[in-house]
Design a protein around this motif. Structure first.
Motif, mmCIF file in Angstrom:
data_model
loop_
_atom_site.group_PDB
_atom_site.id
_atom_site.type_symbol
_atom_site.label_atom_id
_atom_site.label_comp_id
_atom_site.label_asym_id
_atom_site.label_seq_id
_atom_site.Cartn_x
_atom_site.Cartn_y
_atom_site.Cartn_z
ATOM 1 N N ALA A 18 0.674 -1.172 -0.135
ATOM 2 C CA ALA A 18 -0.043 0.158 -0.165
ATOM 3 C C ALA A 18 0.862 1.266 0.007
ATOM 4 C CB ALA A 18 -0.934 0.036 1.278
ATOM 5 N N LEU A 19 2.174 1.073 0.875
ATOM 6 C CA LEU A 19 2.825 2.564 0.663
ATOM 7 C C LEU A 19 3.641 2.506 -0.419
ATOM 8 C CD1 LEU A 19 4.659 1.997 4.307
ATOM 9 C CD2 LEU A 19 2.816 3.574 3.694
ATOM 10 N N LEU A 20 4.098 1.708 -1.242
ATOM 11 C CA LEU A 20 4.504 1.795 -2.559
ATOM 12 C C LEU A 20 3.723 2.181 -3.644
ATOM 13 C CD1 LEU A 20 6.738 -1.649 -2.503
ATOM 14 C CD2 LEU A 20 7.315 0.621 -2.475
ATOM 15 N N ALA A 21 2.298 1.806 -3.468
ATOM 16 C CA ALA A 21 1.153 2.228 -4.286
ATOM 17 C C ALA A 21 1.211 3.924 -4.237
ATOM 18 C CB ALA A 21 0.266 1.582 -4.276
ATOM 19 N N LEU A 22 1.007 4.329 -2.770
ATOM 20 C CA LEU A 22 0.976 5.739 -2.594
ATOM 21 C C LEU A 22 2.131 6.565 -3.091
ATOM 22 C CD1 LEU A 22 -0.432 5.631 1.020
ATOM 23 C CD2 LEU A 22 -1.768 6.308 -1.063
ATOM 24 N N VAL A 23 3.411 6.051 -2.918
ATOM 25 C CA VAL A 23 4.589 6.536 -3.628
ATOM 26 C C VAL A 23 4.441 6.822 -5.045
ATOM 27 C CG1 VAL A 23 6.926 6.714 -3.769
ATOM 28 C CG2 VAL A 23 5.979 6.024 -1.601
ATOM 29 N N ALA A 24 4.082 5.572 -5.494
ATOM 30 C CA ALA A 24 4.075 5.644 -7.012
ATOM 31 C C ALA A 24 2.545 6.680 -7.705
ATOM 32 C CB ALA A 24 3.527 4.169 -7.587
ATOM 33 N N LEU A 25 1.734 6.783 -6.994
ATOM 34 C CA LEU A 25 0.338 7.627 -7.163
ATOM 35 C C LEU A 25 1.059 9.120 -7.180
ATOM 36 C CD1 LEU A 25 -2.565 6.051 -5.903
ATOM 37 C CD2 LEU A 25 -1.931 6.268 -8.293
ATOM 38 N N SER A 26 1.821 9.288 -6.036
ATOM 39 C CA SER A 26 2.253 10.743 -5.617
ATOM 40 C C SER A 26 3.172 11.062 -6.779
ATOM 41 C CB SER A 26 3.070 10.839 -4.497
ATOM 42 O OG SER A 26 2.140 10.339 -3.337
ATOM 43 N N LEU A 27 4.117 10.263 -7.128
ATOM 44 C CA LEU A 27 5.140 10.561 -8.237
ATOM 45 C C LEU A 27 4.452 10.898 -9.533
ATOM 46 C CD1 LEU A 27 8.222 8.174 -7.608
ATOM 47 C CD2 LEU A 27 8.058 10.662 -7.059
ATOM 48 N N ALA A 28 3.400 10.176 -9.982
ATOM 49 C CA ALA A 28 2.662 10.394 -11.088
ATOM 50 C C ALA A 28 2.027 11.736 -11.034
ATOM 51 C CB ALA A 28 1.515 9.216 -11.269
ATOM 52 N N THR A 29 1.255 12.036 -9.846
ATOM 53 C CA THR A 29 0.635 13.324 -9.665
ATOM 54 C C THR A 29 1.459 14.374 -10.038
ATOM 55 O OG1 THR A 29 -0.820 12.208 -8.039
ATOM 56 C CG2 THR A 29 -0.699 14.569 -8.098
ATOM 57 N N LEU A 30 2.775 14.468 -9.353
ATOM 58 C CA LEU A 30 3.698 15.413 -9.713
ATOM 59 C C LEU A 30 3.961 15.470 -10.898
ATOM 60 C CD1 LEU A 30 6.145 14.951 -6.490
ATOM 61 C CD2 LEU A 30 4.479 16.594 -6.856
ATOM 62 N N ALA A 31 4.403 14.485 -11.550
ATOM 63 C CA ALA A 31 4.756 14.493 -13.013
ATOM 64 C C ALA A 31 3.701 15.221 -14.018
ATOM 65 C CB ALA A 31 4.959 13.155 -13.665
ATOM 66 N N LEU A 32 2.383 14.918 -13.665
ATOM 67 C CA LEU A 32 1.330 15.476 -14.334
ATOM 68 C C LEU A 32 1.181 16.863 -14.185
ATOM 69 C CD1 LEU A 32 -1.219 14.921 -16.000
ATOM 70 C CD2 LEU A 32 -2.478 14.485 -14.115
ATOM 71 N N VAL A 33 1.369 17.403 -13.045
ATOM 72 C CA VAL A 33 1.219 18.633 -12.723
ATOM 73 C C VAL A 33 2.482 19.405 -13.345
ATOM 74 C CG1 VAL A 33 1.304 20.392 -10.857
ATOM 75 C CG2 VAL A 33 0.052 18.537 -10.520
ATOM 76 N N ARG A 34 3.535 18.923 -13.282
ATOM 77 C CA ARG A 34 4.587 19.576 -13.966
ATOM 78 C C ARG A 34 4.674 19.642 -15.291
ATOM 79 N NH1 ARG A 34 9.723 20.729 -12.229
ATOM 80 N NH2 ARG A 34 11.356 20.928 -13.755
ATOM 81 N N SER A 35 3.720 18.551 -16.104
ATOM 82 C CA SER A 35 3.800 18.590 -17.526
ATOM 83 C C SER A 35 2.608 19.727 -17.858
ATOM 84 C CB SER A 35 3.115 17.181 -17.944
ATOM 85 O OG SER A 35 2.748 17.291 -19.327
ATOM 86 N N VAL A 36 1.646 19.936 -17.243
ATOM 87 C CA VAL A 36 0.646 20.774 -17.348
ATOM 88 C C VAL A 36 1.179 22.328 -17.236
ATOM 89 C CG1 VAL A 36 -1.446 21.697 -16.537
ATOM 90 C CG2 VAL A 36 -1.160 19.198 -16.696
ATOM 91 N N ASP A 37 2.146 22.464 -16.042
ATOM 92 C CA ASP A 37 2.838 23.723 -16.007
ATOM 93 C C ASP A 37 3.628 24.165 -17.157
ATOM 94 O OD1 ASP A 37 1.370 24.226 -13.598
ATOM 95 O OD2 ASP A 37 3.053 23.700 -12.361
ATOM 96 N N THR A 38 4.389 23.149 -17.628
ATOM 97 C CA THR A 38 5.181 23.488 -18.861
ATOM 98 C C THR A 38 4.439 23.740 -20.110
ATOM 99 O OG1 THR A 38 6.950 21.858 -17.585
ATOM 100 C CG2 THR A 38 7.297 22.347 -20.114
ATOM 101 N N GLY A 39 3.550 23.024 -20.215
ATOM 102 C CA GLY A 39 2.687 23.247 -21.407
ATOM 103 C C GLY A 39 1.952 24.690 -21.359
ATOM 104 N N ALA A 40 1.481 25.091 -20.272
ATOM 105 C CA ALA A 40 1.081 26.244 -20.203
ATOM 106 C C ALA A 40 1.868 27.597 -20.299
ATOM 107 C CB ALA A 40 0.306 26.474 -18.785
#
Length: 229
Positions: A18-40
């Motif tokens: 469960a902890l590993l899944a949470l870490v993976a989801l957190s990293l995916a969320t950060l990558a998505l936010v960064r990608s959106v910011d770069t695109g904007a």
């Protein structure tokens, strides 16, 4: 005998996954936010560039209007109006002089290059280029009053001639001029000096360089070559 199963150990493994899944989801969320910011950010920069280009077109139209209004006095420099009757890259004896670097980014390795003073103060300092990387900052630009809004534009005009003076003086001057087909020539290969196939019928070319300073210090350059018949 039936083996005993350790339920306490199984609960510990589930927590680890469960902890590993949470870490993976957190990293995916950060990558998505960064990608959106770069695109904007990229879209914003493209918008600023387009806005600067439009302002550059307005300044170019103003420069052309100035050329037409002063057609009778274009054989001599008018630095106060940002106009030069030659390319400023040849000496009086027509030998090559220091090059003109209008953007300050094209010939950075040439220590004696000539820069354009794009400042409102016209203080001949050219702080946009590194100190010691240029020979002079004497070429003046003029403010484009036609440009309104958040952009500021300045322009400089060079007549594409070797020197000041008449553009038709082939002995003492040399200008870039368009060649137009002479309709009186009867055909290709005609040997007739009275009816040359090509002749210089147009005036010299003028090089108009505009520098636009826009939002978030966006800097854009446009260059236009014009000719008047």
């Amino acid at each position: 005998m039936k083996p005993q199963i350790s339920f306490r150990a199984q609960r510990g493994v589930s927590l680890l996954f469960a902890l590993l899944a949470l870490v993976a989801l957190s990293l995916a969320t950060l990558a998505l936010v960064r990608s959106v910011d770069t695109g904007a950010l990229v879209l914003g920069n493209i918008g600023f560039k387009q806005d600067a280009t439009v302002a550059g077109d307005q300044a170019t139209r103003e420069a052309i209007a100035w050329l037409k209004a002063n057609a009778a006095s274009l054989n001599n420099d008018a630095p106060a109006a940002g106009y030069y009757a030659s390319t400023k890259e040849l000496k009086a004896d027509k030998t090559k002089d220091a090059p003109v670097d209008v953007t300050g980014q094209q010939q950075q390795a040439v220590a004696n290059r000539k820069l354009v003073d794009w400042s409102d103060e016209q203080d001949k300092k050219c702080p946009y280029a590194a100190a010691g990387s240029f020979g002079s900052c004497e070429l003046k630009s003029v403010n484009a009053a036609a440009v309104t809004g958040g952009n500021k534009a300045r322009y400089v005009i060079f007549r594409l001639c070797a020197a000041e003076g008449s553009a038709n003086d082939d002995i003492n001057n040399s200008c870039a001029q368009p060649l137009a087909s002479n309709t009186s020539a009867s055909g290709r290969g005609l040997i007739d000096y009275a009816t040359p196939r090509f002749s210089t019928t147009g005036g010299p070319y003028y090089r108009i360089v505009v520098r636009v300073l826009g939002a978030r210090n966006t800097v854009g350059f446009t260059e236009t070559i014009v000719n008047f018949y």
